[in-house]
Scaffold this motif. Structure first.
Motif, PDB file in Angstrom:
ATOM      1  N   ARG A 213      21.599  10.593  36.950  1.00 16.59           N
ATOM      2  CA  ARG A 213      21.225  10.837  38.340  1.00 16.59           C
ATOM      3  C   ARG A 213      21.638   9.575  39.226  1.00 16.59           C
ATOM      4  O   ARG A 213      22.187   9.878  40.208  1.00 16.59           O
ATOM      5  CB  ARG A 213      19.748  11.000  38.581  1.00 16.59           C
ATOM      6  CG  ARG A 213      19.143  11.102  40.183  1.00 16.59           C
ATOM      7  CD  ARG A 213      17.886  11.670  40.235  1.00 16.59           C
ATOM      8  NE  ARG A 213      16.824  10.851  39.134  1.00 16.59           N
ATOM      9  CZ  ARG A 213      15.543  11.349  38.763  1.00 16.59           C
ATOM     10  NH1 ARG A 213      15.084  12.288  39.057  1.00 16.59           N
ATOM     11  NH2 ARG A 213      14.945  10.549  37.873  1.00 16.59           N
ATOM     12  N   ASP A 218      24.738  15.578  38.404  1.00 15.47           N
ATOM     13  CA  ASP A 218      23.752  16.449  38.328  1.00 15.47           C
ATOM     14  C   ASP A 218      22.891  16.477  37.155  1.00 15.47           C
ATOM     15  O   ASP A 218      23.277  17.007  36.033  1.00 15.47           O
ATOM     16  CB  ASP A 218      24.395  17.906  38.492  1.00 15.47           C
ATOM     17  CG  ASP A 218      23.040  18.965  38.612  1.00 15.47           C
ATOM     18  OD1 ASP A 218      22.142  18.709  38.498  1.00 15.47           O
ATOM     19  OD2 ASP A 218      23.716  20.285  38.450  1.00 15.47           O
ATOM     20  N   ARG A 220      20.061  17.638  36.380  1.00 19.75           N
ATOM     21  CA  ARG A 220      19.229  18.902  35.878  1.00 19.75           C
ATOM     22  C   ARG A 220      19.857  19.746  34.809  1.00 19.75           C
ATOM     23  O   ARG A 220      19.133  20.429  34.426  1.00 19.75           O
ATOM     24  CB  ARG A 220      19.007  19.693  37.082  1.00 19.75           C
ATOM     25  CG  ARG A 220      18.297  18.866  38.542  1.00 19.75           C
ATOM     26  CD  ARG A 220      18.327  19.802  39.813  1.00 19.75           C
ATOM     27  NE  ARG A 220      19.762  19.785  40.252  1.00 19.75           N
ATOM     28  CZ  ARG A 220      20.411  20.478  41.248  1.00 19.75           C
ATOM     29  NH1 ARG A 220      19.339  21.040  41.924  1.00 19.75           N
ATOM     30  NH2 ARG A 220      21.284  20.846  41.612  1.00 19.75           N
ATOM     31  N   THR A 221      21.020  19.595  34.652  1.00 22.14           N
ATOM     32  CA  THR A 221      21.668  20.012  33.574  1.00 22.14           C
ATOM     33  C   THR A 221      21.639  19.502  32.247  1.00 22.14           C
ATOM     34  O   THR A 221      22.108  20.037  31.235  1.00 22.14           O
ATOM     35  CB  THR A 221      23.202  20.566  33.902  1.00 22.14           C
ATOM     36  OG1 THR A 221      23.852  19.083  33.998  1.00 22.14           O
ATOM     37  CG2 THR A 221      23.269  21.284  35.060  1.00 22.14           C
ATOM     38  N   GLU A 245       9.714  14.269  36.948  1.00 22.29           N
ATOM     39  CA  GLU A 245      10.243  15.548  37.456  1.00 22.29           C
ATOM     40  C   GLU A 245      11.473  16.151  36.724  1.00 22.29           C
ATOM     41  O   GLU A 245      12.457  16.680  36.876  1.00 22.29           O
ATOM     42  CB  GLU A 245      10.778  15.384  38.760  1.00 22.29           C
ATOM     43  CG  GLU A 245      10.999  16.858  39.756  1.00 22.29           C
ATOM     44  CD  GLU A 245      11.316  16.542  41.054  1.00 22.29           C
ATOM     45  OE1 GLU A 245      11.231  17.335  41.858  1.00 22.29           O
ATOM     46  OE2 GLU A 245      11.808  15.532  41.379  1.00 22.29           O
ATOM     47  N   ILE A 246      11.205  16.073  35.252  1.00 23.46           N
ATOM     48  CA  ILE A 246      12.028  16.520  34.327  1.00 23.46           C
ATOM     49  C   ILE A 246      11.458  17.725  33.466  1.00 23.46           C
ATOM     50  O   ILE A 246      10.341  17.620  33.135  1.00 23.46           O
ATOM     51  CB  ILE A 246      12.413  15.368  33.174  1.00 23.46           C
ATOM     52  CG1 ILE A 246      13.229  14.293  33.962  1.00 23.46           C
ATOM     53  CG2 ILE A 246      13.262  16.287  32.196  1.00 23.46           C
ATOM     54  CD1 ILE A 246      13.290  12.995  32.851  1.00 23.46           C
ATOM     55  N   ASP A 248      13.467  20.565  31.758  1.00 22.62           N
ATOM     56  CA  ASP A 248      14.243  21.127  30.637  1.00 22.62           C
ATOM     57  C   ASP A 248      14.076  19.955  29.455  1.00 22.62           C
ATOM     58  O   ASP A 248      15.021  19.283  29.191  1.00 22.62           O
ATOM     59  CB  ASP A 248      15.507  21.504  30.916  1.00 22.62           C
ATOM     60  CG  ASP A 248      16.194  22.471  29.974  1.00 22.62           C
ATOM     61  OD1 ASP A 248      15.483  22.609  28.994  1.00 22.62           O
ATOM     62  OD2 ASP A 248      17.423  22.718  30.107  1.00 22.62           O
TER      63      ASP A 248
END
Length: 504
Positions: A213, A218, A220-221, A245-246, A248
């Motif tokens: 980050r 990204d 989030r992937t 805020e993780i 996955d």
């Protein structure tokens, strides 16, 4: 009204201090983190409810509101509904946690741990009330505390709890400079999978996400996975990831060496792009009896009383073909110890899996003052590093702190640069680097002691390195002498079992 980082940390530490006296500081985390997590999901639920009400007014119904909530909070489980009760408060909190977990089986099952909230001998009610009062003074919804702020506050508590816990801290906390160095070496990328088989409080997985980050990529992937044997610590890891805020991620509880939790459809251990860990050093009783038939023992079964090479082989087995790499913190003993470990070490080098040995400064860790090292393995090494091992001596890259040594940001950058380039930074005399050929390592009987190959910079580590080399040499000579002696005794027909030597 938002809150500053300093204010948040001050209030969180005040909450922990509410337990001081009746509760051992090593147990603070058992009570503070579940309360912090409950306060956060409760305050956030109320914030989400108010937002839905503002958006829909009288048209708001349960179906519409459900879309606003990340977690389900059954009636009567909000912070304000439970903490005002006047009888058997601890037991009520325990029941509340069970109800919340049951209402969110996919994400929150078991997340609050197994603390005995109703046991007033372990947690006196006055201490519990003080803890609640401290948390009452801070709102933890998105309008007051961002995820970045809350995640940093969580890390602040982890660090303080580690400082308070002393040697016990090694079970759940790796110094963050070591984590940053490891993640910097492995360079996780968007879309990759990252696995920590001894994930503790989840610090390495969080650092992986943060690095991607912070690089403007990204995050989030990324997919992160971890296994942790301790129930409380595994719960802390899951809370840590949620608060950062993780989403996955998959943290499983269990013994990685005896029962690896991540397997593929064929029953083999699952593979990942990056495998990162700080396992317990030289773990005894790690389950050696099960390993002779285990595919992970591809280079041999480690000694029953020392599990270091079991973790190493598990991690290599979990390394994805082609893209896979491993970064693991180990004691220096894995570099030179003989017997079964020497045979495994030789096997790994002959397979050209070991890419680098990075020596760390002494007295970095909570659980031990001895210097450690980072071993880096790759499934596919770059052309210039094939049939060789890169040695990086970072033993002098530290500053002295109160009870431990500490690495600065510059120290970390210097070591990452040395690993990436194979060269020391300009004008840097305190990070010696050398690429050593397979043949030279073979000539040294596959001994990887750093001081055999480069001059060790730190005086404390230099003394240790010299001692280790001398010990390894003396031990090897003794083993060679014993082999000659036992061969002669066997030739004379003497039963070697009386010396504890199995017949062959």
């Amino acid at each position: 009204m938002t809150i500053t980082q300093q204010e948040l940390e001050s209030r969180l530490w005040a909450a922990a201090n509410a337990l001081r006296g009746p509760v051992d500081p090593a147990d603070f985390k058992t009570y503070v983190f579940p309360m912090l997590f409950w306060k956060w999901i409760s305050d956030t639920w109320v914030y989400e409810h108010d937002t839905a009400l503002d958006d829909y007014g009288d048209d708001l119904d349960d179906e519409i509101e459900a879309d606003y909530h990340r977690f389900d909070m059954p009636e009567g489980t909000l912070w304000s509904e439970v903490t005002t009760k006047v009888t058997n408060l601890g037991a009520e909190i325990g029941k509340t946690f069970q109800r919340i977990e049951k209402a969110n089986p996919k994400h929150l099952a078991g997340i609050f741990g197994d603390a005995a909230w109703g046991n007033k001998d372990r947690l006196p009610e006055r201490s519990l009330l003080s803890l609640i009062k401290a948390f009452d003074e801070v709102r933890l919804d998105p309008s007051t505390v961002s995820h970045d702020l809350l995640g940093a506050g969580y890390e602040y508590l982890l660090k303080n709890f580690a400082d308070e816990s002393g040697k016990k801290a090694g079970e759940f906390f790796t110094p963050r400079e070591v984590v940053t160095l490891l993640v910097g070496i492995l360079e996780p990328e968007p879309g990759e999978s990252v696995y920590d088989p001894t994930c503790g409080s989840g610090g390495m997985l969080v650092a992986t996400i943060n690095q991607v980050r912070d690089a403007g990529k990204d995050h989030r992937t990324l997919r992160v996975y971890g296994q942790e044997v301790n129930l409380t610590t595994a719960s802390i890891a899951r809370m840590n990831l949620f608060l950062h805020e993780i989403e996955d991620f998959d943290i499983k509880r269990g013994d990685t060496l005896r029962s690896p939790a991540f397997k593929d459809a064929k029953g083999a251990v699952r593979t990942f792009d990056a495998v990162i860990a700080n396992p317990p050093f030289s773990l005894a009783d790690w389950g050696a009896d099960r390993w002779p038939a285990d595919p992970r023992a591809f280079c041999g079964v480690p000694p029953a009383r020392t599990g270091d090479y079991a973790f190493i082989q598990h991690m290599i087995s979990s390394m994805r073909p082609s893209s896979g790499r491993v970064g693991v913190v180990m004691p220096h003993g894995v570099l030179f110890r003989g017997g079964a470990e020497a045979r495994i070490r030789q096997c790994l080098i002959e397979k050209d899996l070991l890419e680098a040995v990075v020596g760390l400064p002494p007295n970095l860790f909570y659980s031990t003052s001895i210097p450690a090292c980072i071993l880096v393995f790759r499934d596919q090494k770059s052309g210039d590093r094939k049939d060789s091992v890169l040695f990086v001596d970072g033993s002098a890259r530290f500053v002295k702190d109160k009870n431990r040594n500490r690495m600065t940001g510059d120290d970390i950058k210097v070591l990452i640069h040395a690993y990436m380039t194979g060269e020391a930074s300009d004008n840097e005399s305190n990070a010696n680097v050398r690429l050593v050929s397979f043949d030279e390592i073979k000539d040294n009987s596959f001994d990887l002691n750093i001081s055999r190959y480069i001059k060790v910079a730190a005086e404390e580590t230099a003394d240790l390195g010299t001692a280790l080399v001398a010990y390894a040499d003396a031990r090897q000579k003794r083993l060679e002498t014993e082999t000659v002696m036992f061969d002669r005794l066997a030739a004379a027909g003497i039963d070697l079992s009386v010396f504890g030597v199995p017949g062959e």
